[in-house]
Write an enzyme that holds these catalytic residues in place. Structure first.
Site, short mmCIF file in Angstrom:
data_model
loop_
_atom_site.label_atom_id
_atom_site.label_comp_id
_atom_site.label_asym_id
_atom_site.label_seq_id
_atom_site.Cartn_x
_atom_site.Cartn_y
_atom_site.Cartn_z
N ASP A 249 30.09 -53.11 -103.10
CA ASP A 249 29.30 -54.31 -102.87
C ASP A 249 29.06 -54.50 -101.37
O ASP A 249 29.51 -53.70 -100.55
CB ASP A 249 29.91 -55.54 -103.56
CG ASP A 249 31.30 -55.87 -103.05
OD1 ASP A 249 31.59 -55.54 -101.88
OD2 ASP A 249 32.08 -56.45 -103.81
N LYS A 271 24.87 -57.64 -103.28
CA LYS A 271 24.07 -58.80 -103.68
C LYS A 271 23.98 -59.73 -102.47
O LYS A 271 24.93 -59.92 -101.76
CB LYS A 271 24.76 -59.53 -104.81
CG LYS A 271 24.94 -58.69 -106.03
CD LYS A 271 25.20 -59.58 -107.21
CE LYS A 271 26.04 -58.88 -108.23
NZ LYS A 271 27.26 -59.52 -108.54
N MET A 384 32.69 -68.30 -100.57
CA MET A 384 31.25 -68.52 -100.73
C MET A 384 30.91 -69.99 -100.48
O MET A 384 30.15 -70.59 -101.24
CB MET A 384 30.80 -68.09 -102.14
CG MET A 384 31.00 -66.62 -102.39
SD MET A 384 30.69 -66.12 -104.09
CE MET A 384 32.20 -66.61 -104.90
N1 SAH Z 1 36.82 -60.42 -103.91
C1 SAH Z 1 36.65 -61.00 -102.61
C2 SAH Z 1 35.81 -62.24 -102.61
C3 SAH Z 1 34.40 -62.06 -103.08
S1 SAH Z 1 33.46 -63.55 -102.97
C4 SAH Z 1 38.03 -61.25 -101.97
O1 SAH Z 1 39.03 -61.16 -102.66
O2 SAH Z 1 38.08 -61.51 -100.76
C5 SAH Z 1 32.72 -63.36 -101.38
C6 SAH Z 1 33.29 -64.37 -100.41
O3 SAH Z 1 34.55 -63.94 -99.94
C7 SAH Z 1 32.47 -64.56 -99.15
O4 SAH Z 1 31.41 -65.46 -99.36
C8 SAH Z 1 33.49 -65.14 -98.20
O5 SAH Z 1 33.70 -66.50 -98.45
C9 SAH Z 1 34.75 -64.40 -98.63
N2 SAH Z 1 35.04 -63.23 -97.77
C10 SAH Z 1 35.06 -61.95 -98.14
N3 SAH Z 1 35.42 -61.16 -97.09
C11 SAH Z 1 35.65 -61.97 -96.05
C12 SAH Z 1 36.05 -61.78 -94.71
N4 SAH Z 1 36.29 -60.56 -94.22
N5 SAH Z 1 36.17 -62.86 -93.92
C13 SAH Z 1 35.96 -64.09 -94.39
N6 SAH Z 1 35.56 -64.34 -95.65
C14 SAH Z 1 35.42 -63.30 -96.48
#
Ligand code: SAH
Length: 464
Positions: A249, A271, A384
């Protein structure tokens, strides 16, 4: 990349060098490992060069270079250690059509010689485009220590067996055979029975692999962590090492994709915010299609696959198709974000539970137990949440949350461009707008950075 690494065929071809001192010797020691026809122009050559000439390993011409001396040469080295002479000889060689390297003169060289780890026929070339020779030497030393001296022998014997191994169908089966040879049967046989032992082992191994049934497709749902490749689990590394197909992704960083097996097919199923670029059904179909064709599929998701990753839909699709699967957990953004501000997700006496929330769901802004979230000491990590900050702020204040409740935004957690913005519920929307977040960001409600070394100086005083 200003310089593109390639391996030049020198067998039976001409290489010309001008110079007879230390710089010339250093280059010649390397060039003598090749099967090139070497010609050296030097009015006063070092004794070593005379020795090599006497042994017939190179042709020595005891005069300065003249026009036409580099005719038909593939490579030319200007190694007189004299700027004027090097400029003159390299101009002559260029006119003769050779690629030119001037020792210690990156600017005027058409190619550079890398640091080399030699396990012929396996050669590792290390280049830093002249930026950090110290680094190149350190990497070389590290690799020298790590690559067994027998690697060259194994590769040479393996190469001679390539034809025989072609009876195995191309792709996964043949690859498994060679992996088994280089990392298992080969080194063992060489140690126990020398080169003859290796030849026998190759034959045995081939028979074994010919009789193994075709491997079935498989899907690994792998967490890629928040972005820093060092935050991958060893299991994630292994899965990437043996993947045929990697479907990732948008959150997965290029540094992590670099780690996938060279031959793996990389598919971006990323996405964008609210507007999907590939629908979930298309992604499900893609995963199933590759696994049904027998591929080892890695479905690589940012953070942890079980957190807002739509994992269940994909598992359902794979299960219906009768494909085997497993999950490799990863470090979720909430963990990386609290680490970045030196806080804990839970803390005795403050919060005994923590909520992972999404700012929006398929229907729009997501609804939550706002009353519970508004209580003092509550901690929530909002994923998000960029577009829903105003909504969340309003709901919490409406349900009685203290306007001074600390909120910290962590953008690009664990990545080189990580930013921490400390604010309060009251100022959340304003500070978020000012911060102009462009990367993935997590909102930590109820937590302020432990140390008050925050980039945003305006809000700094509020926590001082
Ligand atoms: N599976 C992922 C989350 C997916 S939803 C997890 O466990 O982290 C996507 C959201 O995750 C983004 O909109 C943001 O809010 C957060 N996110 C993912 N990577 C990030 C990062 N490196 N720093 C800050 N927020 C992050």
């Amino acid at each position: 990349m200003k310089h593109f690494p390639i391996f030049v065929r020198l067998e039976g071809r001409r290489v010309v060098l001008s110079g007879g001192g230390e710089a010339a010797l250093a280059k010649l020691r390397l060039l003598l490992k090749t099967e090139a026809h070497l010609t050296v122009f030097a009015p006063t050559p070092a004794p070593e060069i005379e020795g090599w000439a006497a042994e017939g390993r190179l042709r020595l011409v005891r005069r300065a270079m003249e026009p036409g001396d580099a005719t038909c040469a593939v490579l030319f080295y200007a190694a007189d250690e004299d700027d004027l002479e090097d400029a003159r000889t390299s101009a002559l060689a260029r006119a003769d059509g050779a690629m030119v390297n001037i020792v210690d003169n990156l600017e005027d060289s058409a190619f550079i010689t890398p640091a080399i780890v030699d396990r012929d026929p396996v050669t590792v070339a290390i280049g830093t485009e002249g930026a950090a020779p110290v680094l190149a030497r350190a990497i070389k030393a590290d690799l020298e220590a790590r690559l067994p001296a027998t690697l060259g022998t194994l590769a040479r014997l393996g190469k001679a067996f390539r034809r025989a191994a072609d009876v195995l169908p191309m792709g996964r089966k043949r690859r498994d055979f060679w992996a088994d040879y280089y990392f298992g049967a080969g080194p063992r046989a060489l140690q126990d029975g020398g080169e003859a032992g290796v030849k026998d082992a190759l034959q045995d191994l081939l028979e074994k692999h010919e009789n193994v049934a075709e491997r079935e497709g498989h899907v690994a749902f792998v967490g890629a962590g928040p972005g820093d490749p060092e935050l991958l689990t060893l299991k994630a590394r292994k899965a990437l090492d043996s993947a045929d197909v990697v479907i990732h992704d948008r959150l997965v960083t290029p540094e992590i994709l670099e780690l996938a097996r060279r031959e793996a097919i990389l598919i971006d199923a990323g996405k964008e915010g609210f507007g999907p670029s590939m629908s979930q059904n298309e992604i499900n179909a893609l995963i199933v299609e590759h696994a049904q064709a027998g591929a080892q599929v890695v479905r690589l998701k940012g953070g942890d696959p079980t957190v807002f990753g739509r994992l269940d839909e994909e598992i359902d699709a794979v299960t219906v198709a009768g494909i085997a699967w497993h999950v490799v957990p990863g470090i979720t953004a909430a963990s990386a974000s609290v680490a970045a501000i030196g806080q804990s997700l839970t803390k005795r006496g403050r919060n005994a539970s923590v909520r992972l929330l999404t700012g929006h769901d398929m229907k729009g802004f997501a609804d939550h137990d706002w009353r519970a979230l508004s209580r003092p000491g509550e901690v929530a990590a909002v994923y998000m949440g960029k577009k829903s900050a105003r909504f969340i702020q309003g709901r919490l204040i409406m349900h009685g949350a203290d306007r001074a409740t600390p909120v910290t935004l962590v953008e690009n957690a664990s990545r080189p461009d990580q930013r921490r913005i400390a604010t309060t519920l009251d100022r959340l929307v304003r500070d978020m707008d000012d911060a102009d977040l462009t990367g993935p960001a997590l909102m930590l409600i109820g937590l302020a950075p432990r140390a008050v070394e925050v980039e945003d100086t305006k809000t700094k005083q509020e926590f001082a």
